[in-house]
Scaffold this motif. Structure first.
Motif, PDB file in Angstrom:
ATOM      1  N   ALA A  57     -16.141 -16.732  22.853  1.00  0.00           N
ATOM      2  CA  ALA A  57     -17.321 -16.936  22.015  1.00  0.00           C
ATOM      3  C   ALA A  57     -18.150 -18.070  22.591  1.00  0.00           C
ATOM      4  O   ALA A  57     -17.628 -19.157  22.862  1.00  0.00           O
ATOM      5  N   LEU A  58     -19.412 -17.812  22.753  1.00  0.00           N
ATOM      6  CA  LEU A  58     -20.367 -18.834  23.146  1.00  0.00           C
ATOM      7  C   LEU A  58     -20.781 -19.549  21.871  1.00  0.00           C
ATOM      8  O   LEU A  58     -21.307 -18.925  20.948  1.00  0.00           O
ATOM      9  N   VAL A  59     -20.531 -20.851  21.795  1.00  0.00           N
ATOM     10  CA  VAL A  59     -20.865 -21.624  20.604  1.00  0.00           C
ATOM     11  C   VAL A  59     -22.261 -22.216  20.776  1.00  0.00           C
ATOM     12  O   VAL A  59     -22.508 -23.002  21.690  1.00  0.00           O
ATOM     13  N   VAL A 116     -21.594  -9.417  22.249  1.00  0.00           N
ATOM     14  CA  VAL A 116     -22.929  -9.382  22.852  1.00  0.00           C
ATOM     15  C   VAL A 116     -22.880  -9.002  24.320  1.00  0.00           C
ATOM     16  O   VAL A 116     -23.876  -8.572  24.889  1.00  0.00           O
ATOM     17  N   ARG A 117     -21.699  -9.160  24.933  1.00  0.00           N
ATOM     18  CA  ARG A 117     -21.610  -8.931  26.378  1.00  0.00           C
ATOM     19  C   ARG A 117     -20.151  -8.733  26.770  1.00  0.00           C
ATOM     20  O   ARG A 117     -19.244  -9.177  26.075  1.00  0.00           O
ATOM     21  N   HIS A 131      -9.206 -10.468  33.801  1.00  0.00           N
ATOM     22  CA  HIS A 131      -9.563 -10.685  32.396  1.00  0.00           C
ATOM     23  C   HIS A 131     -10.698  -9.727  32.083  1.00  0.00           C
ATOM     24  O   HIS A 131     -11.721  -9.722  32.772  1.00  0.00           O
ATOM     25  N   LEU A 132     -10.505  -8.921  31.087  1.00  0.00           N
ATOM     26  CA  LEU A 132     -11.528  -8.023  30.585  1.00  0.00           C
ATOM     27  C   LEU A 132     -12.033  -8.680  29.313  1.00  0.00           C
ATOM     28  O   LEU A 132     -11.464  -8.500  28.233  1.00  0.00           O
ATOM     29  N   ASP A 133     -13.050  -9.524  29.475  1.00  0.00           N
ATOM     30  CA  ASP A 133     -13.478 -10.432  28.417  1.00  0.00           C
ATOM     31  C   ASP A 133     -14.556  -9.812  27.542  1.00  0.00           C
ATOM     32  O   ASP A 133     -15.598  -9.373  28.036  1.00  0.00           O
ATOM     33  N   VAL A 134     -14.289  -9.807  26.244  1.00  0.00           N
ATOM     34  CA  VAL A 134     -15.238  -9.330  25.250  1.00  0.00           C
ATOM     35  C   VAL A 134     -15.841 -10.581  24.614  1.00  0.00           C
ATOM     36  O   VAL A 134     -15.126 -11.395  24.026  1.00  0.00           O
ATOM     37  N   GLN A 135     -17.159 -10.734  24.758  1.00  0.00           N
ATOM     38  CA  GLN A 135     -17.830 -11.994  24.447  1.00  0.00           C
ATOM     39  C   GLN A 135     -18.689 -11.904  23.188  1.00  0.00           C
ATOM     40  O   GLN A 135     -19.523 -11.002  23.064  1.00  0.00           O
ATOM     41  N   TYR A 136     -18.489 -12.857  22.300  1.00  0.00           N
ATOM     42  CA  TYR A 136     -19.218 -12.971  21.042  1.00  0.00           C
ATOM     43  C   TYR A 136     -20.081 -14.235  21.071  1.00  0.00           C
ATOM     44  O   TYR A 136     -19.961 -15.051  21.983  1.00  0.00           O
ATOM     45  N   LEU A 174     -24.479 -14.673  29.857  1.00  0.00           N
ATOM     46  CA  LEU A 174     -24.034 -14.732  28.470  1.00  0.00           C
ATOM     47  C   LEU A 174     -25.012 -15.537  27.626  1.00  0.00           C
ATOM     48  O   LEU A 174     -25.395 -15.125  26.523  1.00  0.00           O
ATOM     49  N   VAL A 175     -25.448 -16.696  28.128  1.00  0.00           N
ATOM     50  CA  VAL A 175     -26.397 -17.524  27.390  1.00  0.00           C
ATOM     51  C   VAL A 175     -27.711 -16.764  27.195  1.00  0.00           C
ATOM     52  O   VAL A 175     -28.265 -16.725  26.100  1.00  0.00           O
ATOM     53  N   ALA A 176     -28.203 -16.139  28.247  1.00  0.00           N
ATOM     54  CA  ALA A 176     -29.459 -15.385  28.152  1.00  0.00           C
ATOM     55  C   ALA A 176     -29.338 -14.260  27.124  1.00  0.00           C
ATOM     56  O   ALA A 176     -30.243 -14.048  26.303  1.00  0.00           O
ATOM     57  N   THR A 177     -28.228 -13.549  27.139  1.00  0.00           N
ATOM     58  CA  THR A 177     -28.009 -12.458  26.184  1.00  0.00           C
ATOM     59  C   THR A 177     -27.924 -13.002  24.766  1.00  0.00           C
ATOM     60  O   THR A 177     -28.492 -12.423  23.836  1.00  0.00           O
ATOM     61  N   ALA A 178     -27.236 -14.112  24.581  1.00  0.00           N
ATOM     62  CA  ALA A 178     -27.083 -14.708  23.251  1.00  0.00           C
ATOM     63  C   ALA A 178     -28.428 -15.114  22.672  1.00  0.00           C
ATOM     64  O   ALA A 178     -28.664 -14.975  21.477  1.00  0.00           O
ATOM     65  N   LEU A 179     -29.305 -15.613  23.501  1.00  0.00           N
ATOM     66  CA  LEU A 179     -30.610 -16.055  23.024  1.00  0.00           C
ATOM     67  C   LEU A 179     -31.530 -14.900  22.667  1.00  0.00           C
ATOM     68  O   LEU A 179     -32.428 -15.049  21.838  1.00  0.00           O
TER      69      LEU A 179
END
Length: 181
Positions: A57-59, A116-117, A131-136, A174-179
């Motif tokens: 998770a991107l905080v 998100v990614r 690592h197959l990372d699922v990112q929130y 990830l940051v770009a997608t989160a924004l």
């Protein structure tokens, strides 16, 4: 496999199949993650040697102007919070929230309902695994105070437009997608 791990594996599959990928590259990655889960009964366990599902998770700060990153003790670079699924995890979203809370020390994070990614990267587990990372994305309260965990050398807030110089493409994406979300 325990009933809880079976439930987590089923949740991972359901989350991935229900996730509308934002582009063809992410769609292909999602399809490869689903195929991996279908091929490996232990895909959510760290012991799965070819690779395993992880949750991160991107905080973001409440105003979404800053991102909290951890200086990972083993890797030595600034990353989002995240890691391996554990036996007590029954949902992928719950695993991402647990990791973000443990690694940031911030209670009450609000995590998005869907990832998100996705990101696939090689790591040192078992001499070289994936690592197959699922990112929130998780958002902290305005008055949130972080606490460094055993897994981190440091924690710091960075402006979303001024990530650390050694940030990799995956973190920047990830940051770009989160924004955008």
């Amino acid at each position: 496999m325990t009933a809880r791990q079976d439930a987590l594996r089923d949740d991972v599959r359901s989350v991935l199949l229900g996730w509308p990928a934002p582009d063809p590259v992410q769609g292909a990655l999602r399809d490869s993650f689903v195929a991996f889960v279908d091929e490996h009964a232990d895909a959510v366990r760290r012991a799965c040697v070819p690779g395993h599902i992880t949750a991160s998770a991107l905080v973001l700060s409440a105003d979404r102007r800053e991102v909290l990153l951890t200086l990972h003790a083993k890797i030595g670079r600034w990353l989002q919070m995240g890691g391996h699924c554990e036996a007590a995890d029954s949902t992928l979203r719950g695993a991402a929230l647990r990791e973000a809370t443990e690694e940031s020390g911030i209670p009450g994070l609000v995590i998005g309902a869907a990832p998100v990614r996705l990101d696939k990267h090689r790591v040192g587990c078992h001499g070289g695994s994936w690592h197959l990372d699922v990112q929130y994305v998780a958002v902290a309260a305005p008055d949130a105070e972080h606490v460094i965990s055993e897994e981190s050398l440091d924690l710091a807030w960075f402006p979303v437009g001024a990530l650390p110089a050694d940030s990799d493409d995956a973190l920047r994406a990830l940051v770009a997608t989160a924004l955008r979300g």
